[in-house]
Design a protein around this motif. Structure first.
Motif, PDB file in Angstrom:
ATOM      1  N   VAL A 159       0.835  -1.198   0.000  1.00  0.00           N
ATOM      2  CA  VAL A 159       0.000   0.000   0.000  1.00  0.00           C
ATOM      3  C   VAL A 159       0.870   1.248   0.000  1.00  0.00           C
ATOM      4  CG1 VAL A 159      -1.656   1.345   1.370  1.00  0.00           C
ATOM      5  CG2 VAL A 159      -1.994  -1.123   1.063  1.00  0.00           C
ATOM      6  N   ARG A 160       1.929   1.243   0.782  1.00  0.00           N
ATOM      7  CA  ARG A 160       2.802   2.421   0.858  1.00  0.00           C
ATOM      8  C   ARG A 160       3.518   2.659  -0.470  1.00  0.00           C
ATOM      9  NH1 ARG A 160       4.993   2.853   7.095  1.00  0.00           N
ATOM     10  NH2 ARG A 160       3.337   1.607   8.055  1.00  0.00           N
ATOM     11  N   TYR A 161       3.969   1.576  -1.089  1.00  0.00           N
ATOM     12  CA  TYR A 161       4.644   1.743  -2.380  1.00  0.00           C
ATOM     13  C   TYR A 161       3.658   2.239  -3.433  1.00  0.00           C
ATOM     14  CZ  TYR A 161       7.212   0.767  -6.647  1.00  0.00           C
ATOM     15  OH  TYR A 161       7.821   0.899  -7.873  1.00  0.00           O
ATOM     16  N   ALA A 162       2.440   1.719  -3.433  1.00  0.00           N
ATOM     17  CA  ALA A 162       1.431   2.188  -4.375  1.00  0.00           C
ATOM     18  C   ALA A 162       1.160   3.670  -4.185  1.00  0.00           C
ATOM     19  CB  ALA A 162       0.144   1.376  -4.212  1.00  0.00           C
ATOM     20  N   CYS A 163       1.120   4.120  -2.950  1.00  0.00           N
ATOM     21  CA  CYS A 163       0.911   5.551  -2.681  1.00  0.00           C
ATOM     22  C   CYS A 163       2.089   6.383  -3.150  1.00  0.00           C
ATOM     23  CB  CYS A 163       0.649   5.758  -1.188  1.00  0.00           C
ATOM     24  SG  CYS A 163      -1.008   5.234  -0.667  1.00  0.00           S
ATOM     25  N   LEU A 164       3.289   5.846  -3.037  1.00  0.00           N
ATOM     26  CA  LEU A 164       4.471   6.546  -3.545  1.00  0.00           C
ATOM     27  C   LEU A 164       4.343   6.807  -5.044  1.00  0.00           C
ATOM     28  CD1 LEU A 164       7.492   7.472  -3.005  1.00  0.00           C
ATOM     29  CD2 LEU A 164       8.128   5.178  -3.754  1.00  0.00           C
ATOM     30  N   CYS A 165       3.748   5.857  -5.762  1.00  0.00           N
ATOM     31  CA  CYS A 165       3.720   5.903  -7.227  1.00  0.00           C
ATOM     32  C   CYS A 165       2.450   6.501  -7.819  1.00  0.00           C
ATOM     33  CB  CYS A 165       3.878   4.485  -7.784  1.00  0.00           C
ATOM     34  SG  CYS A 165       5.439   3.669  -7.384  1.00  0.00           S
ATOM     35  N   HIS A 166       1.415   6.724  -7.012  1.00  0.00           N
ATOM     36  CA  HIS A 166       0.087   6.932  -7.594  1.00  0.00           C
ATOM     37  C   HIS A 166      -0.044   8.184  -8.445  1.00  0.00           C
ATOM     38  CE1 HIS A 166      -0.531   9.841  -4.333  1.00  0.00           C
ATOM     39  NE2 HIS A 166      -1.649  10.218  -4.913  1.00  0.00           N
ATOM     40  N   ASP A 167       0.752   9.215  -8.187  1.00  0.00           N
ATOM     41  CA  ASP A 167       0.626  10.485  -8.919  1.00  0.00           C
ATOM     42  C   ASP A 167       1.862  10.816  -9.746  1.00  0.00           C
ATOM     43  OD1 ASP A 167      -1.947  11.318  -8.434  1.00  0.00           O
ATOM     44  OD2 ASP A 167      -1.444  12.674  -6.789  1.00  0.00           O
ATOM     45  N   LEU A 168       2.701   9.842 -10.055  1.00  0.00           N
ATOM     46  CA  LEU A 168       3.944  10.138 -10.757  1.00  0.00           C
ATOM     47  C   LEU A 168       3.698  10.847 -12.085  1.00  0.00           C
ATOM     48  CD1 LEU A 168       6.044   6.882 -10.161  1.00  0.00           C
ATOM     49  CD2 LEU A 168       6.254   9.083  -8.987  1.00  0.00           C
ATOM     50  N   GLY A 169       2.585  10.550 -12.739  1.00  0.00           N
ATOM     51  CA  GLY A 169       2.306  11.153 -14.040  1.00  0.00           C
ATOM     52  C   GLY A 169       2.075  12.648 -13.994  1.00  0.00           C
TER      53      GLY A 169
END
Length: 405
Positions: A246-256
């Motif tokens: 979950v934490r890694y997904a949150c790290l990546c969720h707005d990279l775009g």
């Protein structure tokens, strides 16, 4: 032969924190003496042994010398004439360079107790610059001891290491190991703040680094800055005791959002697809485990839809769950909802705001998992239906379950 408790166990005991793992250093011995005492060898690069009773690690005191760039470029010298002070000198931070004798005396030649009292992360010697992993380790410690500051001279040394290209020599597995541990600390944002302050974040994760300074609509994001938002989300994950995926997904969720054209700012329409693509790129670079990379891809693609799902019809909610493969991967779907809630609450002033989307979609999933689809299929076959027609009957049963809620 003399043995001393060293490193994190001494540090944590002095801080009054629980001590989980204990490491020992042995002075005045060689491998033959350790074997004669019943210790079992386990070290490959340098002599490390397991105690015959406690199975704790005992390492012969050693010195090290830099021979090549990167993490593996070292030769080690372990012998009976290596002193305790020499062994402690090769360690990364002063707070990790203390030892404790059997009588409880703390041996502290490099000011670790002073830096604990002053809450400072300081390198022991210029040899810190020889191992780029130490930048990651220090950043991770900043996430754990989040009220500690980095000594100015240590930060300057880290910047010189980055400029010299040492960070570029890090192997992916070691980067992920340290990042993953840092994500699970009490305040993960501090790890990335330290990496950014020394320039390492731009080398290790340019996708995240470029988010800082990128604006968002203030009505939805009072914190405005996208990088700041991601840091708030990570810290909310930690507060919520979320698992690593979950934490890694949150790290990546707005990279775009770092790729949004300037003329379109502060809105980021369509950033979900580019976020998913960049998350896949980052996961490949760091060789992230499958559970983390799959969840990161899913959250990047679908988090906006989950946020909007309060206004969705039953048909739209069913399509969302189909895209997420929710009935075959229910645990992953639930983790996606967890990440979406952290995203929603990782905004200034939104920390305690209700997020009903998570509860509603969880309830929807439970209704669908409770359906007797075997009976639905049997009934359809009894009516003479085959192939796609049976699938449509199953789809209709799921839709009716949501409509009746």
């Amino acid at each position: 032969m003399q043995t001393y408790l060293v490193g994190g166990a001494v540090r944590d005991a002095l801080l009054g924190r629980p001590v989980s793992d204990r490491d020992w250093v042995v002075i005045g011995a060689d491998p033959a003496a350790m074997l004669a005492a019943g210790f079992m060898p386990v070290g490959q690069d340098f002599p490390v042994f397991l105690h015959p009773v406690t199975h704790e690690e005992y390492a012969l005191a050693r010195t090290e010398r830099k021979t090549a760039p990167g993490y593996h470029g070292f030769t080690f010298h372990a012998a009976a004439d290596v002193t305790l002070e020499q062994d402690l000198a090769r360690r990364d931070l002063s707070i990790n360079a203390m030892a404790q004798a059997a009588d409880g005396q703390v041996i502290d030649p490099y000011g670790g107790q002073r830096d604990l009292a002053d809450k400072v992360l300081r390198h022991v010697s210029p040899a810190f610059a020889e191992d780029p992993v130490r930048i990651l380790r220090l950043a991770r410690f900043a996430a754990r001891f989040n009220d500690f500051t980095v000594a100015p001279e240590t930060l300057a040394l880290m910047r010189r290491m980055v400029d010299a290209g040492e960070v570029d020599a890090l192997v992916a597995e070691r980067v992920w190991q340290e990042v993953a541990r840092g994500l699970m600390e009490a305040r993960p944002s501090r790890m990335f703040e330290v990496l950014r302050s020394c320039g390492a974040l731009a080398r290790l994760c340019p996708e995240l680094d470029r988010l800082f300074g990128v604006p968002q609509p203030p009505a939805h994001h009072p914190e405005i800055d996208t990088g700041r938002h991601v840091m708030l989300v990570l810290d909310h994950c930690a507060q919520d005791l979320a698992p690593l995926a979950v934490r890694y997904a949150c790290l990546c969720h707005d990279l775009g959002k770092g790729l949004t054209a300037p003329e379109l700012l502060p809105r980021h329409i369509g950033h979900e697809g580019s976020s998913a693509r960049l998350a896949r790129t980052l996961s490949e670079r760091w060789r992230v485990p499958n559970d983390c990379r799959e969840l990161a891809d899913l959250v990047a693609r679908e988090h906006t839809h989950v946020h909007q799902s309060e206004g969705f019809s039953a048909e739209a909610r069913l399509r969302l769950m189909e895209r997420c493969d929710a009935w075959r991967r229910p645990e992953r779907f639930l983790q996606m909802l967890w990440a979406c809630e952290c995203d929603a609450r990782g905004r200034l002033g939104f920390e305690d705001r209700a997020y009903p989307q998570r509860a509603r979609l969880q309830a929807d999933l439970q209704r669908l998992l409770a359906l007797d689809l075997g009976a639905v299929s049997a009934s359809a076959m009894a009516e003479g239906k085959t192939g796609p027609a049976i699938g449509r009957a199953v789809q209709q049963a799921r839709l009716e379950a949501l409509l009746s809620a």
